[in-house]
Design an enzyme around this catalytic site. Structure first.
Site, PDB file in Angstrom:
ATOM      1  CE  LYS A 113      -4.247  -2.039   1.489  1.00  0.00           C
ATOM      2  NZ  LYS A 113      -3.654  -3.437   1.746  1.00  0.00           N
TER       3      LYS A 113
HETATM    4  C1  PLP Z   1      -4.339  -4.478   0.929  1.00  0.00           C
HETATM    5  C2  PLP Z   1      -3.427  -5.845   1.023  1.00  0.00           C
HETATM    6  C3  PLP Z   1      -4.124  -6.785  -0.099  1.00  0.00           C
HETATM    7  C4  PLP Z   1      -5.221  -6.711  -0.753  1.00  0.00           C
HETATM    8  O1  PLP Z   1      -5.152  -5.739  -1.989  1.00  0.00           O
HETATM    9  P1  PLP Z   1      -6.374  -5.287  -2.529  1.00  0.00           P
HETATM   10  O2  PLP Z   1      -5.990  -3.979  -3.278  1.00  0.00           O
HETATM   11  O3  PLP Z   1      -7.399  -4.844  -1.433  1.00  0.00           O
HETATM   12  O4  PLP Z   1      -6.946  -6.361  -3.420  1.00  0.00           O
HETATM   13  C5  PLP Z   1      -3.356  -8.036  -0.101  1.00  0.00           C
HETATM   14  N1  PLP Z   1      -2.256  -8.088   0.557  1.00  0.00           N
HETATM   15  C6  PLP Z   1      -1.797  -7.205   1.507  1.00  0.00           C
HETATM   16  C7  PLP Z   1      -0.562  -7.515   2.458  1.00  0.00           C
HETATM   17  C8  PLP Z   1      -2.327  -5.963   1.738  1.00  0.00           C
HETATM   18  O5  PLP Z   1      -2.199  -5.138   2.648  1.00  0.00           O
END
Ligand code: PLP
Length: 471
Positions: A113
């Site tokens: 993120k």
């Molecule tokens: C947020 C997250 C996901 C999922 O991603 P999306 O964009 O919501 O599909 C997967 N793995 C981790 C470690 C995350 O923080």
């Protein structure tokens, strides 16, 4: 470039107008009117670019209301080796013949993120300064999103963050990551309750339109278009690292929850990047896997949403999925509204199994899916450690399992690494009997002084706290 709402609102907006917004006024999600097309000559030019310049080129196709020199400076300031650990920013490594891991998790909070949120922080600061305005970001987190938002917004002018989290329910590491921030514009609020209580508070505050306007309340959730756009860049960067020329197809597997990450892959593919397959990997919360297998999208109730060992994928519905379905039904807003407003609203599900469009999900759009369980996750983590001396986190393990089920010989399969194993140490200990190594900058963070207030699960108490801390 103009942006439209998936639900057919007649207004068209520019990038900076939707930057600070969430949903469109009709409840839809914003998408560009068209996907800019990238030809082979452009791909050839981009192949040699450093990450920040590649980001600038791609963003420029979607952002025409920030002067290019400013946008370039924002990209250069965001994607540095200092923040992301390497010059490549998203280095690719081969795990086994034809299977690669693309590292998206070497930013400040060790999860993917950061890739988007770091850019968002700089875009927010820029745009708020230009407007002479301020923003108070209110959020609810059980871990990854909240910490990524705080590390992106810390010290930024014009922005404050009020992040609620369920008291005592995050991992000690995640808690320490967030609560050790001493920046004045970052406010951690531990709510006596569970994650749903935090989300309810955010909703209640946002529904108080008078309060929302007076205190300029905003969010940074995963439906934000700028976040999705920032993620498009690493599909190109991964593609260039996995191939020697631009006529070779590559497939990607994406550990998925709210469908934001893989939706960015869909956008890259629509732009003409030679992606063969996009594999959506889910855990026990398999709404998306069910859709891609059967054509039925069935939102889960809270009681049917499992708490798993890949918690960032524990979702009951996928908030970005509407963007893909909009393309799937030929960008027909009436049809989209029927599915997402009428069918989902009335019966909590829609069924495209008999619709010719459904075949295109796998055909024209290249989607596949897979699912894994706690036992699979542990087995994949163990196997990867044993055979390749590599530690992966539980979410990446879900991806790797699904990837292996969808490999086409001769086509590189890139698995997106969405977090580092240290963030989910308990599961690594369960799988391997030992804690993963911790990056130096996080040594001893649990012992640092904590900046957090504890409040009851009550929207009025949170509002009072925001009001007090807004001058
Ligand atoms: C947020 C997250 C996901 C999922 O991603 P999306 O964009 O919501 O599909 C997967 N793995 C981790 C470690 C995350 O923080």
């Amino acid at each position: 470039m103009n942006y439209l709402s998936t639900r057919g609102h007649p207004d068209r907006k520019r990038f900076c107008e939707i930057l600070l917004e969430g949903l469109a006024p009709d409840g839809g999600l914003y998408l560009p009117e068209t996907y800019p097309q990238v030809d082979t000559a452009t791909l050839a030019k981009w192949r040699a670019l450093p990450y920040a310049e590649l980001a600038f080129e791609i963003l420029s196709l979607y952002i025409d209301d920030i002067p290019p020199s400013d946008l370039k400076a924002i990209c250069a300031k965001t994607y540095t080796a200092e923040v992301f650990g390497t010059d490549e920013i998203v280095p690719l490594r081969e795990l086994e013949d034809g299977v690669y891991l693309e590292a998206l998790s070497n930013g400040p909070t060790l999860a993917f993120k950061d890739m988007a949120m770091q850019l968002l922080g700089n875009l927010f600061e820029y745009e708020l300064a230009r407007r002479g305005s301020e923003l108070n970001i209110l959020g609810a987190t059980s871990g990854d999103t909240g910490s990524a938002a705080e590390y992106a917004m810390r010290g930024k002018k014009g922005v404050r963050v009020f992040m609620t989290s369920p008291d005592g329910r995050m991992s000690p590491f995640q808690q320490a990551q967030m609560f050790s921030l001493q920046d004045e514009n970052i406010h951690n609020i531990a709510i006596t309750g569970v994650f749903d209580d935090c989300q309810d508070i955010v909703k209640a505050v946002s529904n108080d339109l008078g309060f929302k306007r007076k205190y300029r309340i905003g969010t940074v959730n995963s439906i934000n278009w700028a976040r999705l756009l920032a993620q498009v860049v690493y599909y190109f960067a991964g593609y260039f690292q996995a191939t020697a020329s631009n006529d070779k197809p590559v497939s990607f597997t994406v550990p998925s929850g709210n469908f934001g990450n893989v939706c960015a892959g869909h956008v890259a593919r629509m732009m003409g990047l030679p992606i063969q397959t996009l594999v959506v990997a889910t855990n026990e919360n398999d709404v998306l896997d069910e859709f891609f297998r059967t054509g039925v999208y069935r939102v889960r109730a809270a009681v049917d949403t499992h708490e798993t060992s890949s918690p960032s994928m524990d979702i009951s519905k996928a908030s970005n999925f509407e963007r893909f379905v909009f393309d799937l039904v030929g960008r027909d807003p009436a049809r989209l509204r029927q599915l997402f407003v009428d069918d989902l609203g009335l019966q909590g599900s829609f069924d495209l199994s008999a619709d010719p469009a459904f075949k295109q999900a796998a055909g024209r759009f290249g989607f596949r899916s897979g699912r894994s369980t706690h036992a699979d996750r542990l087995a994949t983590i163990r196997d990867t450690e044993k055979r390749f001396a590599t530690l992966i986190d539980p979410h990446t393990a879900d991806g790797l399992k699904a990837a292996r089920e969808q490999i086409t010989p001769g086509v590189p399969m890139v698995v997106l690494e969405t977090a580092l194993p240290i963030k989910f140490a308990a599961t690594l200990v369960e799988a391997l009997g030992e804690e993963p190594a911790r990056p130096k900058k996080f040594e001893g963070i649990e012992a640092l002084p904590k900046r957090v207030v504890k409040l009851p699960a009550d929207a009025e108490a949170v509002k009072a706290y925001i009001a007090e801390n807004c001058d």
